[in-house]
Design an enzyme around this catalytic site. Structure first.
Site, PDB file in Angstrom:
ATOM      1  CD  GLU A  99      54.559  40.143  23.969  1.00 12.71           C
ATOM      2  OE1 GLU A  99      54.054  38.965  24.005  1.00 12.71           O
ATOM      3  OE2 GLU A  99      55.460  40.698  24.917  1.00 12.71           O
ATOM      4  CG  HIS A 168      45.557  36.223  29.698  1.00 14.72           C
ATOM      5  ND1 HIS A 168      45.766  36.247  30.998  1.00 14.72           N
ATOM      6  CD2 HIS A 168      46.780  35.925  29.084  1.00 14.72           C
ATOM      7  CE1 HIS A 168      47.290  36.347  31.550  1.00 14.72           C
ATOM      8  NE2 HIS A 168      47.683  35.885  30.367  1.00 14.72           N
TER       9      HIS A 168
END
Length: 376
Positions: A99, A168
């Protein structure tokens, strides 16, 4: 067509019969125009996002999509389905699982005038790239005295899904909304998703676009106006999903649906709730919120993020600063539990707001229930 008819009538070359025939041809077009925004069909949030991306990529060759599995796999949630085949690997880029790397590339591309759409498989993974989002994207326009624009969109699912644990399930609305230089959007319906994503891609500033995994498969009615390629929603403007007179309930993303269901229950008990879909977290539509509170005299805020320093806290402060004299009861905040998200299904349900939580808070605000402090 009307101008042609008008010229031929006035110069005498048009007979009455011919005029009638022309009007017959015109009337269907006029009728179609009048019914333009009323034709309703169903569309999933997934398809709304896909169509918005497709149309913006078609309209502007500078727009491109990059992220993990956005190409060959057609997106982890199939948001980018069909785009690789249509636009090719130069505009739909599969990236490594890094990322920080591909977000930095995206910001650099935006510096040079391209319009990247960076997809995070979940916004929890944006933590790996937060330096580029905050320090490189959000601050460059200010630090360059307006010489550098950063037209980039960071998008992906945000907040709790189901059974994916603490790492998450985080809601980042308040995190990114706290940073000047960013715009933060959180769609609820297909209309929101389509109109706001188009607005985000066209915007000259960096936009954090917070979707919800559990909403991707939800279908919502959309009008022909929403389906038009020119459709776009204004950034910074909330939507009143349901008008009411007794209590204002603000929410965003998935929580809007819960608030609307709570309003149905409250209506059966004689409480008329006004539901505001925030749509835009930064800038926040303070005017719409305060106007509603000045009408209902009560406020309940709903979000799934943590309560401390949350979006609801900012809304409550705005109302206290601008509309305190209109309040007939203390403001109520409904938020996620102040703990990392549990994995167990029963604990997870207890950690995120439910419809019954909103109903109880609204009833407390309307003095229709025993305050929680009195039961302690």
């Amino acid at each position: 067509m009307l101008s042609i008819v008008r010229r031929k009538v006035f110069d005498g070359s048009f007979t009455a019969a011919a005029l009638g025939q022309s009007l017959q041809r015109i009337r269907p077009a006029i009728a179609a125009a009048r019914s333009y925004s009323s034709a309703i069909k169903e569309m999933t949030v997934r398809d709304a996002l896909n169509s918005a991306l497709d149309e913006e990529m078609s309209a502007d060759p500078k727009v491109f999509l990059m992220g993990e599995e956005v190409g060959e796999y057609q997106g982890a949630y199939k948001i980018s389905k069909g785009l690789l085949e249509k636009y090719g690997p130069e505009r739909v880029l599969d990236t490594p699982i890094t990322e920080a790397g591909f977000t930095g590339i995206g910001v650099g591309a935006a510096y040079y005038g391209l319009r990247p759409v960076v997809e995070f498989m979940t916004f929890n993974f944006s933590m790996q790239a937060i330096d580029h989002i905050i320090n490189s994207a959000a601050k460059s326009n200010y630090m360059s005295a307006g010489q550098i624009s950063v037209p980039i969109v960071f998008r992906g699912p945000n907040g709790a899904a189901a059974g994916v644990g603490a790492q998450h399930s985080h809601c980042y609305a308040a995190w990114y909304a706290a940073c000047p230089g960013l715009k933060v959007l959180a769609p609820y319906s297909s209309e929101d998703a389509r109109g706001l994503l188009k607005a985000a891609i066209r915007d000259p500033d960096p936009v954090v676009f917070l979707e919800n995994e559990l909403l991707y498969g939800e279908s919502f009615p959309v009008s022909a106006e929403v389906l038009d390629s020119s459709f776009c929603l204004p950034i910074g403007k909330a939507k009143i999903e349901k008008e009411g007179k007794d209590v204002t309930i603000t929410a965003f993303s998935k929580m809007v649906g819960l608030a609307l269901k709570a309003a149905e229950i409250l209506a059966k008990e004689g409480i008329s709730a006004e539901i505001i879909n925030l749509r835009s977290i930064r800038p926040l539509d303070r005017a719409t919120i305060n106007a509603s509170v000045r009408k209902t005299n009560r406020l309940v805020t709903v979000e799934e993020g943590f309560p401390q320093h949350g979006v609801g806290a900012e809304i409550c402060t705005s109302v206290i600063e601008e509309s305190f004299g209109y309040l007939d009861s203390p403001v109520e905040r409904i938020a996620g539990a102040d703990v990392p998200m549990p994995y167990a299904a029963n604990l997870e349900r207890s950690a995120v707001p439910q419809i019954e939580d909103i109903v109880r808070a609204a009833k407390r605000a309307c003095y229709r229930a025993v305050p929680m402090a009195a039961t302690a």
